[in-house]
Scaffold this motif. Structure first.
Motif, short mmCIF file in Angstrom:
data_model
loop_
_atom_site.label_atom_id
_atom_site.label_comp_id
_atom_site.label_asym_id
_atom_site.label_seq_id
_atom_site.Cartn_x
_atom_site.Cartn_y
_atom_site.Cartn_z
N THR A 67 0.86 -1.18 0.00
CA THR A 67 0.00 0.00 0.00
C THR A 67 0.89 1.23 0.00
N ASN B 66 -2.02 -1.18 -3.81
CA ASN B 66 -3.03 -0.16 -3.51
C ASN B 66 -2.38 1.21 -3.37
N ARG C 219 -3.04 5.13 -1.72
CA ARG C 219 -3.84 5.72 -0.65
C ARG C 219 -3.68 7.24 -0.63
N LYS D 34 -6.71 -1.10 -5.74
CA LYS D 34 -7.64 -0.21 -5.06
C LYS D 34 -7.06 1.19 -4.95
N GLU E 213 -7.46 3.94 -2.33
CA GLU E 213 -7.98 4.03 -0.97
C GLU E 213 -8.10 5.50 -0.55
N SER F 229 -8.82 7.72 2.74
CA SER F 229 -8.92 7.69 4.20
C SER F 229 -9.14 9.11 4.71
N TRP G 255 -11.86 2.19 -2.15
CA TRP G 255 -12.05 1.75 -0.75
C TRP G 255 -12.04 2.99 0.11
N ASN H 241 -12.35 4.81 4.16
CA ASN H 241 -12.25 4.68 5.59
C ASN H 241 -12.60 6.02 6.24
#
Length: 204
Positions: free
Chosen positions: A84, A126, A128, A153, A155, A157, A200, A202
């Protein structure tokens, strides 16, 4: 330096002191950059994988040193199952604001390297973004780069305060707070991102 070597030796002894065929997942991330840490690189490079045939390694990284230091962990590369990358932007201008001291060119080189490695080895890759004031308008660019680099993905957050911000600074950064003046725009962006595949979330 000597203390780090001793700590690495103790970690190896405690975690990898006894061989096992059971599934074993080792996550290496947080608390600094993996590929900048001689201690963490030494731990990975010293693992005898024959003693741990079902080992899985998950790595969190900023990718800026990965192409230069990957050769140190060749012994475990086939056991890496997930990487990630903290990208945090979709453009050079935003990246070099959010990740102060980081160079966009190093990130691009790292992601191209990891994208090639993924094709060879087959790990999950991934990207992020920590959604905050300086980068939230760069979300679509970030997503597009994740597709370009063949990430599994993208991501998203929400930013959290791990006592690294003053309360005032954090409130200025947390655009997904309903009280933030940019909340309506930030929510609209997240709602759009949620319609896209291979994402994704969070905290949203």
């Amino acid at each position: 330096k000597q203390r780090q070597k001793e700590l690495a030796r103790l970690l190896l002894k405690n975690i990898f002191g006894r061989s096992t065929s059971q599934k074993m997942v080792v996550e290496i991330s947080g608390g600094g950059e993996v590929f900048a840490s001689d201690m963490l690189i030494d731990i990975l490079s010293t693992i005898n994988t024959e003693q741990f045939p079902n080992l899985e390694i998950h790595i969190g990284t900023n990718a800026t040193l990965v192409s230069k230091r990957w050769n140190r962990i060749l012994n475990v590369e086939n056991f890496i199952k997930k990487i990630t990358v903290s990208i945090d932007a979709g453009s050079k201008e935003v990246y070099e604001i959010v990740r102060r001291g980081g160079k966009w060119e190093d990130l691009v080189a790292g992601m191209e390297f990891l994208s090639d490695k993924k094709r060879q080895i087959g790990f999950e890759l991934n990207g992020r973004i920590i959604f905050q004031r300086e980068n939230f308008r760069d979300s679509q660019n970030f997503y597009n780069l994740c597709q370009l680099w063949n990430c599994d993905k993208a991501e998203f957050s929400r930013i959290y305060n791990w006592n690294t911000w003053s309360l005032i600074d954090f409130e200025q950064q947390d655009v997904y707070n309903q009280k933030h003046p940019d909340f309506a725009e930030a929510k609209k962006i997240i709602d759009i991102m949620k319609q896209l595949p291979k994402t994704w979330f969070n905290g949203f």
